[in-house]
Scaffold this motif. Structure first.
Motif, PDB file in Angstrom:
ATOM      1  N   ALA A 136       0.828  -1.204   0.000  1.00 30.79           N
ATOM      2  CA  ALA A 136       0.000   0.000   0.000  1.00 30.79           C
ATOM      3  C   ALA A 136       0.866   1.258   0.000  1.00 30.79           C
ATOM      4  CB  ALA A 136      -0.912  -0.006   1.227  1.00 30.79           C
ATOM      5  N   GLU A 137       0.709   2.078  -1.014  1.00 33.03           N
ATOM      6  CA  GLU A 137       1.304   3.419  -1.037  1.00 33.03           C
ATOM      7  C   GLU A 137       0.201   4.373  -1.451  1.00 33.03           C
ATOM      8  OE1 GLU A 137       2.432   6.555  -0.578  1.00 33.03           O
ATOM      9  OE2 GLU A 137       4.102   5.263  -0.015  1.00 33.03           O
ATOM     10  N   ASN A 138      -0.469   4.930  -0.447  1.00 32.62           N
ATOM     11  CA  ASN A 138      -1.671   5.707  -0.707  1.00 32.62           C
ATOM     12  C   ASN A 138      -1.434   6.975  -1.508  1.00 32.62           C
ATOM     13  OD1 ASN A 138      -0.584   5.992   2.148  1.00 32.62           O
ATOM     14  ND2 ASN A 138      -1.717   7.916   1.992  1.00 32.62           N
ATOM     15  N   TRP A 139      -0.199   7.512  -1.491  1.00 35.07           N
ATOM     16  CA  TRP A 139       0.027   8.738  -2.247  1.00 35.07           C
ATOM     17  C   TRP A 139      -0.198   8.535  -3.732  1.00 35.07           C
ATOM     18  CZ3 TRP A 139       3.511  13.263  -0.736  1.00 35.07           C
ATOM     19  CH2 TRP A 139       3.269  13.620   0.591  1.00 35.07           C
ATOM     20  N   ARG A 140       0.073   7.337  -4.236  1.00 36.69           N
ATOM     21  CA  ARG A 140      -0.136   7.094  -5.659  1.00 36.69           C
ATOM     22  C   ARG A 140      -1.625   7.102  -6.026  1.00 36.69           C
ATOM     23  NH1 ARG A 140       5.299   4.587  -6.031  1.00 36.69           N
ATOM     24  NH2 ARG A 140       4.928   2.818  -4.635  1.00 36.69           N
ATOM     25  N   TYR A 141      -2.483   7.126  -5.013  1.00 38.77           N
ATOM     26  CA  TYR A 141      -3.925   7.130  -5.255  1.00 38.77           C
ATOM     27  C   TYR A 141      -4.575   8.461  -4.871  1.00 38.77           C
ATOM     28  CZ  TYR A 141      -3.340   2.192  -6.084  1.00 38.77           C
ATOM     29  OH  TYR A 141      -2.930   0.993  -6.609  1.00 38.77           O
ATOM     30  N   MET A 142      -3.789   9.456  -4.533  1.00 39.80           N
ATOM     31  CA  MET A 142      -4.338  10.767  -4.194  1.00 39.80           C
ATOM     32  C   MET A 142      -4.838  11.451  -5.465  1.00 39.80           C
ATOM     33  SD  MET A 142      -1.467  11.977  -1.404  1.00 39.80           S
ATOM     34  CE  MET A 142      -2.243  13.534  -0.990  1.00 39.80           C
TER      35      MET A 142
END
Length: 354
Positions: A136-142
């Protein structure tokens, strides 16, 4: 719907992962696990319907309540692992061995060596269809970052330079600082590792649109606040495979300087991103010197709900999302670790991906 368990500890799992799982139409939260009974109960209490969520823990030991017991449940097909950095790799491996799909929190491991070992083990799994593993790397989904990537693509041109600057100050009453594993980190970089991989991921996401990846870097590091051991600041120069140079500055110890920005400059324009705003400037392209400037604002969103949703879709499709592959997370970690190593060595040049 897919039955999933949240293996979590602390505030982030409760405030981010838990509602993200419950917001997914494709996932059903069936259980939670934390190392202690107290933290497991607190995690479950934050769910929409605590009575429907089974609680598992290893301390104190109780028959039928361990992590191993949870992983033996046939009705749980996947787990979301949001545990302290050094505890994650072992749990990830255990869950994969049990045949569960895994979404694990960033970083992929505490260091490059550990990440390489875990990824090699996973890639070597034989037999039939192996469970999915996403990081999970949430920044790529911002939403704002994705819009910035869209603007970089629209403007086009060849990369000229780039900039990542993140400054801030971790106060003693900060809720994340007051988790013991962060206050006394047993892993490299302290907050620079824990939070820094987010910033590196954001920079890499935008550089990729410009067709570039960081291949070398050199920097200096420092400890500005003695609470934030072992190091809280790094400033570096990075070079892409195309020879373009840019700067990276990350600090958690600057009390009177705050902000987060990533800038991509090409031969046709520039894009400046922060989590709630994207600014761009580009040539009109009509042979004149006129420029078009745009600004778009966004409500803050961490991207966690979107990343959990992407994992749910991956389970349905039988293939992990390209933005959640362990290899993608490894590249974030490698750059961050080389920054720390270069800083410790007094700006020694470090190669990436060699």
């Amino acid at each position: 719907m897919t039955g999933i368990a949240l293996l979590g500890a602390g505030i982030f799992a409760k405030e981010e992962h838990l509602p993200a799982i419950e917001a997914s139409a494709a996932l059903t939260l069936k259980a939670v696990y934390s190392r202690s009974q107290q933290s497991a109960e607190a995690l479950a209490a934050g769910s929409k319907d605590p009575s429907s969520v089974a609680i598992y823990y290893d301390s104190p030991p109780v028959a039928g309540k361990s992590l191993d017991d949870l992983l033996r449940r046939d009705d749980i097909a996947a787990v979301d692992v949001a545990l302290p950095i050094l505890h994650q790799p072992g749990v990830v491996e255990k869950a994969l061995r049990a045949g569960k799909h895994v979404l694990s929190e960033k970083p992929v491991a505490g260091d490059v060596e550990g990440a390489q070992k875990l990824i090699a083990w996973y890639e070597g799994l034989g037999g039939g269809a192996k469970p999915l593993w996403g990081v999970a790397e949430n920044w790529r989904y911002m939403e704002s970052l994705r819009y910035a990537a869209q603007k970089v693509a629209e403007i086009g041109g060849t990369l000229v330079t780039f900039r990542l600057h993140k400054y801030g100050f971790v106060r003693s009453d900060n809720k994340y600082f007051n988790t013991e594993w962060r206050k006394t980190p047993q892993y490299q970089g302290g907050f620079l590792l824990d939070g820094g991989v987010h910033f590196v991921a954001g920079l890499r996401f935008l550089l990729a649109v410009a067709g570039q990846e960081i291949k070398q870097l050199a920097g200096f590091s420092a400890l500005l606040d003695e609470r934030l051991i072992p190091v809280d600041t790094v400033h570096a120069v990075a070079i892409t495979q195309g020879g373009q140079s840019g700067t990276i500055g990350i600090s958690f110890g600057t009390e009177f300087k705050d902000g987060m920005e990533i800038e991509i400059v090409t031969t046709r324009g520039a894009v400046v991103w922060n989590p709630t705003e994207v600014k761009s400037v580009a040539s009109k392209g009509n042979g004149s010197n006129e420029k078009v400037e745009e600004k778009k604002e966004f409500p803050y969103s961490s991207g966690v709900t979107a990343e959990v949703g992407a994992f749910a879709k991956a389970i349905e499709a039988g293939k992990v999302d390209a933005l959640q592959t362990p290899q993608e997370a490894f590249r974030d970690l490698e750059i961050l670790q080389r920054l720390l190593e270069s800083g410790a060595g007094g700006a020694t040049v470090k190669a990436i991906g060699v």
